[in-house]
Design a protein around this motif. Structure first.
Motif, PDB file in Angstrom:
ATOM      1  N   ILE A  10      -4.166   4.101  -9.091  1.00 15.66           N
ATOM      2  CA  ILE A  10      -3.651   5.050  -8.115  1.00 15.66           C
ATOM      3  C   ILE A  10      -2.222   5.412  -8.497  1.00 15.66           C
ATOM      4  N   CYS A  12       1.431   6.927  -7.739  1.00 15.70           N
ATOM      5  CA  CYS A  12       2.210   6.954  -6.506  1.00 15.70           C
ATOM      6  C   CYS A  12       3.703   6.985  -6.816  1.00 15.70           C
ATOM      7  N   TRP A  22      -1.820  -1.631   1.090  1.00 10.90           N
ATOM      8  CA  TRP A  22      -3.215  -1.888   0.768  1.00 10.90           C
ATOM      9  C   TRP A  22      -3.544  -3.382   0.774  1.00 10.90           C
ATOM     10  N   LEU A  59      -6.805  -2.926  -7.394  1.00 11.06           N
ATOM     11  CA  LEU A  59      -6.149  -1.631  -7.280  1.00 11.06           C
ATOM     12  C   LEU A  59      -4.846  -1.729  -8.052  1.00 11.06           C
ATOM     13  N   PHE A  61      -1.359   0.286  -8.863  1.00  7.11           N
ATOM     14  CA  PHE A  61      -0.484   1.362  -8.419  1.00  7.11           C
ATOM     15  C   PHE A  61       0.561   1.605  -9.492  1.00  7.11           C
ATOM     16  N   LYS A  68       1.647  13.988  -4.739  1.00  2.26           N
ATOM     17  CA  LYS A  68       0.278  14.416  -4.491  1.00  2.26           C
ATOM     18  C   LYS A  68       0.313  15.843  -3.952  1.00  2.26           C
ATOM     19  N   ASN A  72      -7.693  14.483  -2.267  1.00  2.00           N
ATOM     20  CA  ASN A  72      -8.244  13.568  -3.280  1.00  2.00           C
ATOM     21  C   ASN A  72      -9.662  13.977  -3.661  1.00  2.00           C
ATOM     22  N   HIS A  75     -11.933   8.872  -3.134  1.00  2.00           N
ATOM     23  CA  HIS A  75     -11.196   8.153  -2.103  1.00  2.00           C
ATOM     24  C   HIS A  75     -11.879   6.824  -1.800  1.00  2.00           C
ATOM     25  N   ASN A 118      -2.677   9.626   0.527  1.00  6.29           N
ATOM     26  CA  ASN A 118      -4.015   9.508  -0.059  1.00  6.29           C
ATOM     27  C   ASN A 118      -5.045   9.292   1.042  1.00  6.29           C
TER      28      ASN A 118
END
Length: 128
Positions: A10, A12, A22, A59, A61, A68, A72, A75, A118
């Motif tokens: 992801i 960011c 998260w 995940l 990052f 962004k 998306n 997702h 997101n």
């Protein structure tokens, strides 16, 4: 031979902050953090991709300079495990998520956005 899904990357602006969000959503923990990249994963399968068979994906990052700009194309969907959907949505809003309207209409899932915009969905079914 097949592949297995082991991680989702992801982009960011603030990897540490988004990783903390998260981790709180998923019950994950930070597994690695260095040079603008933070990886989180399940404490139940810390070796993740080195295990045979399906694993909870990590995940990752990564800090990028651009923000962004559009909806998306991919997702995350989450399922509450120990509470009803409305209670889980309230918990996620308290963590920093916000409601989102992506044209979903009246559906059984709730669309939220994380602190960096997101989209993700909270499904109605409860699955431990």
């Amino acid at each position: 031979m097949t592949s297995k899904f082991t991680e989702l990357a992801i982009d960011c602006a603030d990897p540490s902050s988004l990783a903390r969000f998260w981790c709180s959503v998923l019950g994950y923990e930070v597994q690695d953090a260095e040079d603008g990249i933070v990886t989180i994963g399940s404490p139940l399968a810390p070796e993740g991709k080195n295990r045979p068979g399906p694993v909870p994906p990590t995940l990752t990052f990564a800090r990028v300079p651009e923000g962004k700009t559009v909806k998306n194309r991919l997702h995350i969907d989450v399922n509450p495990t120990d509470r009803e959907q409305d209670d889980e949505v309230r918990r996620l809003l308290d963590l920093g998520a916000r409601h989102a309207d992506v044209g979903q209409g009246d559906e059984s899932w709730v669309v939220l956005i994380d602190p960096e915009g997101n989209e993700f969905c909270v499904l109605a079914g409860r699955h431990p």
